[in-house]
Design a protein around this motif. Sequence first.
Motif, PDB file in Angstrom:
ATOM      1  N   UNK A 190      26.961  28.135  37.142  1.00  0.00           N
ATOM      2  CA  UNK A 190      25.460  28.571  36.869  1.00  0.00           C
ATOM      3  C   UNK A 190      25.221  29.796  38.047  1.00  0.00           C
ATOM      4  N   UNK A 191      25.830  29.384  39.468  1.00  0.00           N
ATOM      5  CA  UNK A 191      25.552  30.266  40.524  1.00  0.00           C
ATOM      6  C   UNK A 191      26.402  31.440  40.188  1.00  0.00           C
ATOM      7  N   UNK A 192      27.490  31.463  39.853  1.00  0.00           N
ATOM      8  CA  UNK A 192      28.331  32.761  39.579  1.00  0.00           C
ATOM      9  C   UNK A 192      27.587  33.682  38.717  1.00  0.00           C
ATOM     10  N   UNK A 193      27.185  32.971  37.550  1.00  0.00           N
ATOM     11  CA  UNK A 193      26.662  33.709  36.334  1.00  0.00           C
ATOM     12  C   UNK A 193      25.253  33.992  36.816  1.00  0.00           C
ATOM     13  N   UNK A 194      24.243  33.583  37.688  1.00  0.00           N
ATOM     14  CA  UNK A 194      22.874  33.893  37.777  1.00  0.00           C
ATOM     15  C   UNK A 194      22.958  35.038  38.960  1.00  0.00           C
ATOM     16  N   UNK A 195      23.800  35.034  39.807  1.00  0.00           N
ATOM     17  CA  UNK A 195      24.022  36.155  40.761  1.00  0.00           C
ATOM     18  C   UNK A 195      24.911  37.436  40.488  1.00  0.00           C
ATOM     19  N   UNK A 196      25.631  37.268  39.216  1.00  0.00           N
ATOM     20  CA  UNK A 196      26.398  38.293  38.800  1.00  0.00           C
ATOM     21  C   UNK A 196      27.512  38.580  39.826  1.00  0.00           C
ATOM     22  N   UNK A 197      28.013  37.393  39.990  1.00  0.00           N
ATOM     23  CA  UNK A 197      29.396  37.372  41.055  1.00  0.00           C
ATOM     24  C   UNK A 197      30.554  37.580  40.174  1.00  0.00           C
ATOM     25  N   UNK A 198      31.463  38.293  40.821  1.00  0.00           N
ATOM     26  CA  UNK A 198      32.797  38.270  39.992  1.00  0.00           C
ATOM     27  C   UNK A 198      33.575  37.005  39.732  1.00  0.00           C
ATOM     28  N   UNK A 199      33.207  36.010  40.384  1.00  0.00           N
ATOM     29  CA  UNK A 199      34.017  34.624  39.867  1.00  0.00           C
ATOM     30  C   UNK A 199      34.357  33.796  41.071  1.00  0.00           C
ATOM     31  N   UNK A 200      35.408  33.150  40.970  1.00  0.00           N
ATOM     32  CA  UNK A 200      35.780  32.196  42.457  1.00  0.00           C
ATOM     33  C   UNK A 200      37.317  32.600  42.699  1.00  0.00           C
ATOM     34  N   UNK A 201      37.706  32.057  43.700  1.00  0.00           N
ATOM     35  CA  UNK A 201      38.985  32.393  44.126  1.00  0.00           C
ATOM     36  C   UNK A 201      39.448  30.742  44.636  1.00  0.00           C
ATOM     37  N   UNK A 202      40.765  30.609  44.215  1.00  0.00           N
ATOM     38  CA  UNK A 202      41.224  29.415  45.032  1.00  0.00           C
ATOM     39  C   UNK A 202      42.273  29.732  46.236  1.00  0.00           C
ATOM     40  N   UNK A 203      41.870  29.228  47.361  1.00  0.00           N
ATOM     41  CA  UNK A 203      42.660  29.226  48.687  1.00  0.00           C
ATOM     42  C   UNK A 203      43.818  28.500  48.584  1.00  0.00           C
ATOM     43  N   UNK A 204      44.787  28.630  49.253  1.00  0.00           N
ATOM     44  CA  UNK A 204      46.274  27.937  49.661  1.00  0.00           C
ATOM     45  C   UNK A 204      45.724  26.580  49.887  1.00  0.00           C
ATOM     46  N   UNK A 205      44.659  26.299  50.411  1.00  0.00           N
ATOM     47  CA  UNK A 205      44.302  25.007  51.184  1.00  0.00           C
ATOM     48  C   UNK A 205      43.580  24.373  50.109  1.00  0.00           C
ATOM     49  N   UNK A 206      43.611  24.241  48.928  1.00  0.00           N
ATOM     50  CA  UNK A 206      42.927  23.621  47.917  1.00  0.00           C
ATOM     51  C   UNK A 206      41.398  23.839  47.916  1.00  0.00           C
ATOM     52  N   UNK A 207      40.719  24.940  48.438  1.00  0.00           N
ATOM     53  CA  UNK A 207      39.618  24.986  48.268  1.00  0.00           C
ATOM     54  C   UNK A 207      39.125  26.089  47.753  1.00  0.00           C
ATOM     55  N   UNK A 208      38.024  26.249  47.065  1.00  0.00           N
ATOM     56  CA  UNK A 208      37.461  27.053  46.236  1.00  0.00           C
ATOM     57  C   UNK A 208      36.406  28.025  47.052  1.00  0.00           C
ATOM     58  N   UNK A 209      36.540  29.486  46.724  1.00  0.00           N
ATOM     59  CA  UNK A 209      35.850  30.172  47.447  1.00  0.00           C
ATOM     60  C   UNK A 209      35.022  31.028  46.411  1.00  0.00           C
ATOM     61  N   UNK A 210      33.564  31.096  46.805  1.00  0.00           N
ATOM     62  CA  UNK A 210      32.848  31.827  46.031  1.00  0.00           C
ATOM     63  C   UNK A 210      32.656  33.136  46.723  1.00  0.00           C
ATOM     64  N   UNK A 211      33.191  34.302  46.381  1.00  0.00           N
ATOM     65  CA  UNK A 211      33.302  35.435  47.093  1.00  0.00           C
ATOM     66  C   UNK A 211      31.849  36.453  46.731  1.00  0.00           C
TER      67      UNK A 211
END
Length: 223
Positions: free
Chosen positions: A44-65
């Motif tokens: 919902x946050x990615x859609x609402x703010x028109x963000x490009x998407x998310x990225x997975x870091x090598x450390x098993x964390x999700x990054x909302x850039x």
Amino acid sequence: MSIEEYIEGLPKGAVRARKDGTYTVVPRMRLGQMDAALLHAVSRAVEKYGLPGVRLAASQRMMIDNVPEVALREVVEAVGLVGDCFAHKVQPCLGSAGCKLGQQDSMGAADRLERVLAGFTLPAKLKTGVSGCPMCCAESMVRDVGLFGRKHGWTVSFGGNGGKRVRKADILAEDVTEGEAFEIISRALAFYAEHGKVKERTARFVERVGIEAVKDAVFGGER
Ligand code: SF4
């Protein structure tokens, strides 16, 4: 409250400033897992703010850039908890709970290890990898503390590091029970906590004091 003060009040590493002036928001993903509610909230946050998407870091964390400053507080609030829940990073693989090669319960061990580590104040950040078999998908041998499972128990490693000065960890014990592994880790970390220099990671610490000193502290006259 300024944006800097707001970020300062969040858990360390929860929000990171980017070169382009936007921010990266890091939702809390304990042991690399997300439930449906978190997935929906992020979507919902990615859609609402028109963000490009998310990225997975090598450390098993999700990054909302690429979160713009004007939307930062709302995105953080929308995804709920952000940042790591514990000071020390525990990275497990799926292990015997779901991997056909798994020989030990790495998810369960990681869950308990996280609580063991919570009791330590250490000279520098600590990364751990808990793998269910010697394939070491959780990168146990290049982590400060590593565990990997075999048929008859756990192998415990110490002093590994990735990054620009890679160091393969030393093995402290093999085929021990989970309880024994945690006792060995606790003793090694107590020694490191007492003798490590500020910001000295375990790899550099072991290089400085020698692995035999660590083993003496862990095992005393037992070896
Ligand atoms: S380390 Fe072994 S148990 Fe864990 S995911 Fe890799 S193959 Fe499976």
